[in-house]
Design a protein around this motif. Structure first.
Motif, mmCIF file in Angstrom:
data_model
loop_
_atom_site.group_PDB
_atom_site.id
_atom_site.type_symbol
_atom_site.label_atom_id
_atom_site.label_comp_id
_atom_site.label_asym_id
_atom_site.label_seq_id
_atom_site.Cartn_x
_atom_site.Cartn_y
_atom_site.Cartn_z
ATOM 1 N N GLN A 260 0.797 -1.287 0.027
ATOM 2 C CA GLN A 260 -0.012 0.080 0.124
ATOM 3 C C GLN A 260 0.710 1.291 -0.098
ATOM 4 O OE1 GLN A 260 -2.395 -1.033 3.464
ATOM 5 N NE2 GLN A 260 -3.892 -1.326 2.339
ATOM 6 N N ILE A 261 1.781 1.049 0.664
ATOM 7 C CA ILE A 261 2.961 2.378 0.832
ATOM 8 C C ILE A 261 3.536 2.517 -0.555
ATOM 9 C CG2 ILE A 261 4.882 3.282 1.901
ATOM 10 C CD1 ILE A 261 4.129 1.794 4.390
ATOM 11 N N ALA A 262 3.991 1.364 -1.128
ATOM 12 C CA ALA A 262 4.617 1.656 -2.404
ATOM 13 C C ALA A 262 3.667 2.149 -3.575
ATOM 14 C CB ALA A 262 5.214 0.255 -2.828
ATOM 15 N N ASP A 263 2.598 1.840 -3.469
ATOM 16 C CA ASP A 263 1.522 2.371 -4.351
ATOM 17 C C ASP A 263 1.216 3.737 -4.179
ATOM 18 O OD1 ASP A 263 -0.619 1.762 -6.169
ATOM 19 O OD2 ASP A 263 -2.001 2.003 -4.735
ATOM 20 N N ASP A 264 1.186 4.058 -2.782
ATOM 21 C CA ASP A 264 0.998 5.508 -2.315
ATOM 22 C C ASP A 264 1.835 6.410 -3.050
ATOM 23 O OD1 ASP A 264 -1.414 4.712 -1.305
ATOM 24 O OD2 ASP A 264 -0.436 5.001 0.792
ATOM 25 N N LEU A 265 3.118 5.999 -2.912
ATOM 26 C CA LEU A 265 4.484 6.811 -3.271
ATOM 27 C C LEU A 265 4.791 6.405 -4.582
ATOM 28 C CD1 LEU A 265 6.447 6.494 0.019
ATOM 29 C CD2 LEU A 265 4.987 8.333 -0.674
ATOM 30 N N GLU A 266 4.147 5.824 -5.359
ATOM 31 C CA GLU A 266 4.342 5.271 -6.811
ATOM 32 C C GLU A 266 5.803 4.759 -7.068
ATOM 33 O OE1 GLU A 266 3.479 8.567 -8.966
ATOM 34 O OE2 GLU A 266 1.028 8.317 -8.882
ATOM 35 N N THR A 267 6.176 3.801 -6.201
ATOM 36 C CA THR A 267 7.582 3.142 -6.197
ATOM 37 C C THR A 267 7.484 1.787 -5.866
ATOM 38 O OG1 THR A 267 9.822 3.414 -5.441
ATOM 39 C CG2 THR A 267 8.062 3.508 -3.660
ATOM 40 N N ASP A 268 8.491 1.311 -6.010
ATOM 41 C CA ASP A 268 8.386 -0.382 -5.962
ATOM 42 C C ASP A 268 8.595 -0.952 -4.504
ATOM 43 O OD1 ASP A 268 11.598 -1.499 -5.300
ATOM 44 O OD2 ASP A 268 11.364 0.457 -6.479
ATOM 45 N N VAL A 269 8.181 -2.009 -4.043
ATOM 46 C CA VAL A 269 7.885 -2.536 -2.752
ATOM 47 C C VAL A 269 9.222 -2.748 -2.079
ATOM 48 C CG1 VAL A 269 7.196 -4.490 -1.351
ATOM 49 C CG2 VAL A 269 5.805 -3.615 -3.051
ATOM 50 N N GLU A 270 10.365 -3.192 -2.951
ATOM 51 C CA GLU A 270 11.693 -3.385 -2.404
ATOM 52 C C GLU A 270 12.163 -2.056 -1.980
ATOM 53 O OE1 GLU A 270 12.916 -6.437 -1.471
ATOM 54 O OE2 GLU A 270 10.946 -7.082 -2.393
ATOM 55 N N SER A 271 12.059 -1.096 -2.451
ATOM 56 C CA SER A 271 12.978 0.101 -2.116
ATOM 57 C C SER A 271 12.214 0.563 -0.794
ATOM 58 C CB SER A 271 12.788 1.236 -3.032
ATOM 59 O OG SER A 271 11.448 1.497 -3.459
ATOM 60 N N ILE A 272 10.899 0.353 -0.717
ATOM 61 C CA ILE A 272 10.039 0.760 0.513
ATOM 62 C C ILE A 272 10.415 -0.431 1.615
ATOM 63 C CG2 ILE A 272 7.693 0.820 1.624
ATOM 64 C CD1 ILE A 272 8.414 3.029 -0.345
ATOM 65 N N ARG A 273 10.890 -1.568 1.407
ATOM 66 C CA ARG A 273 11.126 -2.548 2.532
ATOM 67 C C ARG A 273 12.393 -2.123 2.766
ATOM 68 N NH1 ARG A 273 9.401 -7.361 2.858
ATOM 69 N NH2 ARG A 273 8.658 -7.360 0.938
ATOM 70 N N ALA A 274 13.286 -1.645 2.135
ATOM 71 C CA ALA A 274 14.624 -1.315 2.659
ATOM 72 C C ALA A 274 14.566 0.049 3.364
ATOM 73 C CB ALA A 274 15.481 -1.058 1.493
ATOM 74 N N LEU A 275 13.700 0.952 3.089
ATOM 75 C CA LEU A 275 13.602 1.998 4.125
ATOM 76 C C LEU A 275 12.844 1.691 5.264
ATOM 77 C CD1 LEU A 275 12.647 4.698 1.347
ATOM 78 C CD2 LEU A 275 14.786 4.736 2.636
ATOM 79 N N ALA A 276 11.842 0.814 5.170
ATOM 80 C CA ALA A 276 11.191 0.446 6.332
ATOM 81 C C ALA A 276 12.081 -0.208 7.249
ATOM 82 C CB ALA A 276 10.018 -0.515 6.134
ATOM 83 N N GLU A 277 13.017 -1.250 6.906
ATOM 84 C CA GLU A 277 13.948 -1.841 7.720
ATOM 85 C C GLU A 277 14.712 -0.810 8.472
ATOM 86 O OE1 GLU A 277 15.974 -4.368 5.113
ATOM 87 O OE2 GLU A 277 14.414 -5.854 4.843
ATOM 88 N N GLU A 278 15.336 0.142 7.656
ATOM 89 C CA GLU A 278 16.010 1.489 8.266
ATOM 90 C C GLU A 278 15.376 2.009 9.534
ATOM 91 O OE1 GLU A 278 18.097 5.382 7.192
ATOM 92 O OE2 GLU A 278 17.797 3.878 5.571
ATOM 93 N N ILE A 279 13.931 2.146 9.343
ATOM 94 C CA ILE A 279 13.282 2.602 10.340
ATOM 95 C C ILE A 279 12.916 1.699 11.487
ATOM 96 C CG2 ILE A 279 10.739 3.435 10.861
ATOM 97 C CD1 ILE A 279 10.773 4.364 8.009
#
Length: 286
Positions: A260-279
């Motif tokens: 859902q976040i990837a869709d909101d930000l119009e990007t791929d899930v893997e890049s969101i996953r990497a940033l979420a792991e950093e958080i």
């Protein structure tokens, strides 16, 4: 300059080179005549005003090299050339135009002494993506009637990246812009053949490029500009990353999935996953 390097020539888009060109009275007169769209013989005198390497902020390492010209009728023209996109260019150009205008009067002097001031931005990037015009002339006017309020303050924006296809008998200002935008000696020579003042600029550029000391100063300036632009780009990218991290943090707190976040930000899930792991410091469940 050796035969091996005989194609090396300074680029006018480097502000140091542009300022050196404008030191030549004939070049200066030719360009200003084209800018104002008047015959060169109407310009009786152009006087190069002394300028300092100004800095917008105390900590800024890269000074701004501008060219300030005074015409015989009192008109002042301030010219800047900028290669990298600048987010607040409109505000900056207006700020320096206002400074040029108000700086004409001393304490107690009458407003009648105020003369026309023009700020010229020569930009090697697209500043107005919504239109195809490469030359913009901006002044104060009535939004209802369109009537000009005054000609005492004016902005000129020249966008080198939006030059039209070359045509016979094109506007002289466009030819000057082609010369400034040229990247090789061959391109410059072709444009120089169209006008005696541009030809003078080309000859001046040849002399500057053959001067070892001037070439060393030119290369040092190029390096300073590259380093500064790289630093600014790095700050911008880091700022964007922090903004994205904050957005993801808020969306995760609301219980949104990575998809859902990837869709909101119009990007791929893997890049969101990497940033979420950093958080979180751990791989969140999808």
């Amino acid at each position: 300059m050796t035969k091996k390097d005989d194609n090396l020539i300074m680029l006018p888009t480097v502000d140091l080179c542009f300022k050196e060109l404008m030191n030549n009275p004939k070049v200066r007169m030719g360009f200003i005549a084209a800018l104002l769209d008047i015959p060169s013989e109407q310009i009786k005198e152009t006087k190069l005003q002394p300028t300092e390497l100004r800095r917008e902020y105390g900590e800024q390492k890269l000074g701004i090299l501008d060219v300030n010209v005074l015409l015989q009728d009192g008109t002042q023209i301030d010219m800047e050339i900028q290669v990298a996109p600048f987010r607040y260019w409109d505000a900056r150009a207006l700020f320096y135009l206002c400074g040029l205008f108000t700086g004409q009067l001393g304490k107690g002097e009458p407003y009648s002494k105020l003369k026309r001031c023009i700020h010229v931005s020569i930009l090697d990037f697209i500043h107005f993506p919504e239109d195809a015009e490469c030359c913009h002339r901006i002044s104060l006017c009535d939004k209802t009637t369109g009537q000009r309020y005054t000609d005492l303050m004016e902005l000129r924006i020249l966008e080198l990246k939006k030059l039209p296809v070359r045509t016979e008998g094109e506007n002289l200002l466009i030819s000057w812009m082609r010369f400034f935008a040229a990247k090789t000696r061959k391109e410059m020579r072709m444009v120089a053949q169209t006008d005696e003042y541009i030809d003078e600029a080309f000859e001046e550029l040849e002399k500057l490029s053959a001067d070892k000391q001037k070439w060393m100063e030119y290369e040092a300036r190029q390096k300073a500009i590259r380093d500064y632009n790289t630093q600014v780009q790095s700050y911008w990218e880091e700022g964007q990353r922090h903004l994205k991290l904050e957005l993801i943090r808020k969306k995760l707190a609301k219980g949104k999935s990575l998809e859902q976040i990837a869709d909101d930000l119009e990007t791929d899930v893997e890049s969101i996953r990497a940033l979420a792991e950093e958080i979180s410091g751990e791989t969140p469940s999808v």
